[in-house]
Scaffold this motif. Structure first.
Motif, PDB file in Angstrom:
ATOM      1  N   ARG A 249       0.825  -1.207   0.000  1.00 58.61           N
ATOM      2  CA  ARG A 249       0.000   0.000   0.000  1.00 58.61           C
ATOM      3  C   ARG A 249       0.859   1.256   0.000  1.00 58.61           C
ATOM      4  NH1 ARG A 249      -4.281  -1.652   4.824  1.00 58.61           N
ATOM      5  NH2 ARG A 249      -4.972  -3.647   3.924  1.00 58.61           N
ATOM      6  N   SER A 250       1.930   1.249   0.804  1.00 56.83           N
ATOM      7  CA  SER A 250       2.780   2.443   0.881  1.00 56.83           C
ATOM      8  C   SER A 250       3.431   2.726  -0.465  1.00 56.83           C
ATOM      9  CB  SER A 250       3.845   2.271   1.967  1.00 56.83           C
ATOM     10  OG  SER A 250       4.693   1.168   1.684  1.00 56.83           O
ATOM     11  N   GLN A 251       3.843   1.673  -1.178  1.00 54.48           N
ATOM     12  CA  GLN A 251       4.425   1.876  -2.501  1.00 54.48           C
ATOM     13  C   GLN A 251       3.386   2.414  -3.481  1.00 54.48           C
ATOM     14  OE1 GLN A 251       6.144  -2.157  -2.839  1.00 54.48           O
ATOM     15  NE2 GLN A 251       8.083  -1.176  -3.293  1.00 54.48           N
ATOM     16  N   ASP A 253       0.827   4.342  -2.747  1.00 53.19           N
ATOM     17  CA  ASP A 253       0.637   5.761  -2.436  1.00 53.19           C
ATOM     18  C   ASP A 253       1.821   6.597  -2.919  1.00 53.19           C
ATOM     19  OD1 ASP A 253      -1.844   5.368  -1.246  1.00 53.19           O
ATOM     20  OD2 ASP A 253      -0.986   5.047   0.747  1.00 53.19           O
ATOM     21  N   ASN A 254       3.048   6.095  -2.719  1.00 55.10           N
ATOM     22  CA  ASN A 254       4.238   6.843  -3.130  1.00 55.10           C
ATOM     23  C   ASN A 254       4.311   6.992  -4.648  1.00 55.10           C
ATOM     24  OD1 ASN A 254       5.060   7.140  -0.487  1.00 55.10           O
ATOM     25  ND2 ASN A 254       6.461   5.394  -0.530  1.00 55.10           N
TER      26      ASN A 254
END
Length: 449
Positions: A249-251, A253-254
């Protein structure tokens, strides 16, 4: 008359090869299993029988995004069809359904297609409600198990709740008489056999077709490690409808944030993952399907069954865990039959992390063994720069490629066609780049090299 239903609702002039026999068998009350490639029109095999006879098809599906996708498309087609219906024909039930009246309407027979998760289907309350629907309101023509590889412990997406579907239905006094239809694009032979056994299918028609997606150009490129600064420059020219997959998920968003900053102003980019609230996911999904959004950056939650026919590119910023997942995800591209490109950016560290307990801790027995085998196949596929990409995929699914050793369209085959064997390849251009770099760094003189 079946063809007229096809034309009225979907606008197609004729069925694709294999569809008509499956539909006929289901209408006769017989079980069937469909093992076809992504984008081959599997869903029509359960949609047409329900629409043609104005009965109900229960569709068991593993993902909310898949249920929403199918429901949205069917209701859009119905509203603009020549069938004269012009009313919603499909709905989905579950935690993401925001209309509290939908389940009651569905169980009164107001829809032809009802999408549910396996967890909901196997509850005694819902089975009882389906019996009442079948007997008192509108007959259930069939029960379809979509993405049925989830049934098998040998499958890459095994879900225990799917394993309960067959026994729950086949031991029910009324529902056991309703034909089952299993469908998947990612089942190796042993998984196919396990699906038939686990669902307790009775004398099923089993239809297999080639898994080859001839219109996909498959490319693998090295990915540098690091943050958003390492996102390849190719991501910045996203002018065609594109899905970008990232492992976390963080990737997601980034990458979405990076692309929103660097992409052309006329390209709308949105994120999609399970950490978003249901309303935001639904909006992002709808925007991509309707063309409002050009690029969607997503986790595997946007994987199975998403059918935007004119998706021209699928980009993986890091490999998925298994080769089946990869095949499933690139299957979102080129579903209209026109050429599409699939690019996988991979680093060796990406593949190593899947060996951790975070990814394997909940797996045991056959499920763990099958996952490890498919993970190893994904690693070989990512790192093998000599074997045709399409050939590797087909051999994994136990299919001999009709084209032989070289497909002529993947990055490996194009490289061989351009340069020949590596032993005969001219590396002059690459050598000059290296020499200039060494000279610029003043590490040693050109003459010493």
């Amino acid at each position: 008359s079946l063809t007229k239903t096809l034309q009225d609702y979907f606008g197609y002039p004729a069925f694709r090869p294999g569809q008509f026999p499956v539909i006929e068998v289901v209408l006769q009350g017989r079980d069937a299993a469909v093992f076809w490639a992504t984008g081959s029109g599997k869903s029509l095999n359960y949609q047409i029988p329900a629409l043609h006879t104005d009965t109900v098809a229960i569709v068991v599906s593993p993902l909310i995004s898949l249920m929403q996708d199918q429901t949205h498309k069917l209701n859009f087609l119905s509203a603009s069809s020549a069938s004269g219906t012009q009313k919603p024909v499909a709905t989905f039930l579950g935690s993401s359904q925001t209309d509290p009246d939908e389940e009651a309407k569905a169980l009164r027979g107001e829809y032809n297609l009802i999408y549910v998760t396996p967890e909901k289907l196997v509850t005694s309350e819902f089975l009882q409600a389906l019996e009442k629907l079948h007997k008192d309101y509108k007959p259930i023509r069939l029960i379809a198990i979509d993405e049925s590889h989830c049934v098998s412990e040998w499958g890459h997406d095994f879900r225990p709740s799917f394993r309960s579907v067959g026994p729950s239905l086949r031991t029910h006094d009324v529902l056991r008489q309703i034909p089952l239809l299993a469908l998947t694009a990612t089942a190796v032979p042993r998984v196919q056999e396990d699906i038939l056994t686990s669902l307790q299918m009775e004398n099923p028609l089993v239809v297999r077709q080639s898994f080859d997606r001839t219109n996909l150009e498959i490319i693998v490129k090295p990915k540098s490690t690091g943050g958003t600064g390492s996102i390849p420059s190719a991501f910045q020219s996203l002018l065609a409808d594109t899905i970008v997959y990232a492992p976390t998920r963080s990737q997601v968003d980034n990458i979405a944030s990076y692309l929103q900053t660097h992409a052309p102003s006329n390209v709308r980019i949105e994120a999609y993952h399970a950490g978003m609230n249901a309303e935001d996911r639904t909006t992002a999904h709808r925007n991509f399907l309707t063309g409002v959004t050009t690029v969607i950056v997503a986790t595997v939650a946007f994987g199975m069954g998403i059918g935007k026919p004119d998706t021209r590119r699928v980009i993986h910023f890091g490999p998925p865990k298994t080769l089946e997942e990869y095949y499933q995800q690139i299957g979102r591209a080129g579903r209209d039959g026109l050429p599409a490109t699939c690019i996988l950016y991979v680093a060796s560290s990406d593949l190593d992390r899947y060996q951790s307990d975070f990814y394997l801790g909940g797996l045991h027995g056959k499920a763990k063994e099958a996952t490890l085998e498919s993970m190893e196949a994904m690693k070989r596929f990512s790192l093998d720069a000599e074997t045709c990409r399409r050939k590797q995929l087909l051999l994994y699914f136990n299919e001999e490629p009709a084209f032989g050793d070289r497909c002529g369209t993947c990055d490996v085959c194009k490289s061989v066609e351009k340069y020949g064997d590596d032993a005969q390849r001219d590396f002059g251009g690459e050598a000059r780049i290296v020499l200039h770099a060494v000279d610029a760094l003043n590490q040693q003189s050109m003459s010493q090299i």
